[in-house]
Design an enzyme around this catalytic site. Structure first.
Site, PDB file in Angstrom:
ATOM      1  N   GLU A  91       0.878  -1.179   0.000  1.00 13.42           N
ATOM      2  CA  GLU A  91       0.000   0.000   0.000  1.00 13.42           C
ATOM      3  C   GLU A  91       0.908   1.219   0.000  1.00 13.42           C
ATOM      4  O   GLU A  91       1.458   1.603   1.038  1.00 13.42           O
ATOM      5  CB  GLU A  91      -0.901  -0.009   1.238  1.00 13.42           C
ATOM      6  CG  GLU A  91      -1.870   1.158   1.285  1.00 13.42           C
ATOM      7  CD  GLU A  91      -2.652   1.206   2.589  1.00 13.42           C
ATOM      8  OE1 GLU A  91      -3.424   2.169   2.761  1.00 13.42           O
ATOM      9  OE2 GLU A  91      -2.485   0.302   3.425  1.00 13.42           O
ATOM     10  N   CYS A 125      -3.114   8.210   5.169  1.00 11.03           N
ATOM     11  CA  CYS A 125      -3.067   7.680   3.799  1.00 11.03           C
ATOM     12  C   CYS A 125      -4.341   7.997   3.025  1.00 11.03           C
ATOM     13  O   CYS A 125      -4.393   7.802   1.807  1.00 11.03           O
ATOM     14  CB  CYS A 125      -2.816   6.172   3.816  1.00 11.03           C
ATOM     15  SG  CYS A 125      -4.059   5.235   4.726  1.00 11.03           S
TER      16      CYS A 125
END
Length: 212
Positions: A91, A125
């Protein structure tokens, strides 16, 4: 949690190595695991730097790597896992965009900015770090963003009246300031802010933090 919870639910043991700048929440997570009755050795928290991370990636006792972080680090981890034929989930860094539509309501848009773009001082994020707007509403959106930014109360994050606290580290602060300089040296237009709080204000924030 998106990585740790499924692994634990599947009966796997986990080694969690957080970023050195975000160690405190990992301590809290470890305490919660103990309180929940997780047996010793099921969830292991390792607080260390890149060397420990590299060792874990290549360790023969690790069956799966799940990494959240920069694209550069992800490339290195992906290459090592490819060499070892090891399962990996990456990720990596991105620029999450929000879209302001032609018929969007500007007040609703501004009301959502704090949660969408400033959570944890924009260090998440999922931060909406860029906004795509139609040309017909461009000036209106820019003016609304500039006004919102000018009104943000910056200071001690323990103060409930403060909307934006410090960056996680000096390195990250310098990176952000570097991006501002890149914008200044391009065709971009600075409409609000553009620098770090003055040193006097920073000292006052640190002193307020110590007094608490």
């Amino acid at each position: 949690m998106a990585k740790v919870a499924p692994a634990l639910a599947a009966g796997c043991t986990v080694v969690l190595k957080p970023s050195p700048e975000t160690a405190l929440d990992s301590y809290v997570f470890g305490d919660a695991a103990v309180e929940a009755g997780l047996p010793p050795g099921v969830l292991n928290v390792v607080l260390a730097g890149r060397e420990a991370g590299a060792s874990l990636v290549s360790h023969r006792g690790v069956d799966k790597i799940a990494f959240t972080g920069s694209t550069a680090a992800g490339r290195a981890i992906g290459a090592e896992c490819g060499r070892l034929i090891r399962r990996v989930t990456l990720e990596l860094g991105g620029k999450s965009a929000s879209i302001f539509l032609d018929d969007g309501d500007i007040d609703t848009f501004v009301a959502g900015l704090a949660g969408a773009s400033l959570m944890n001082n924009s260090q998440t994020c999922t931060t909406q770090s860029r906004i795509l707007a139609p040309r017909s509403r461009y000036d209106e959106v820019v003016d609304a963003l500039a006004g919102f930014a000018r009104e943000i109360n910056v200071g001690n994050p323990l103060d409930l009246d403060v909307a934006c606290g410090p960056m996680a580290s000096e390195t990250h602060l310098n990176r952000v300031l570097g991006f501002i300089d890149v914008g200044r040296n391009s065709d971009a237009r600075l409409v609000a802010g553009g620098g770090a709080p003055c040193r006097t204000q920073s000292r006052l924030v640190r002193r307020a933090h110590s007094l608490r």
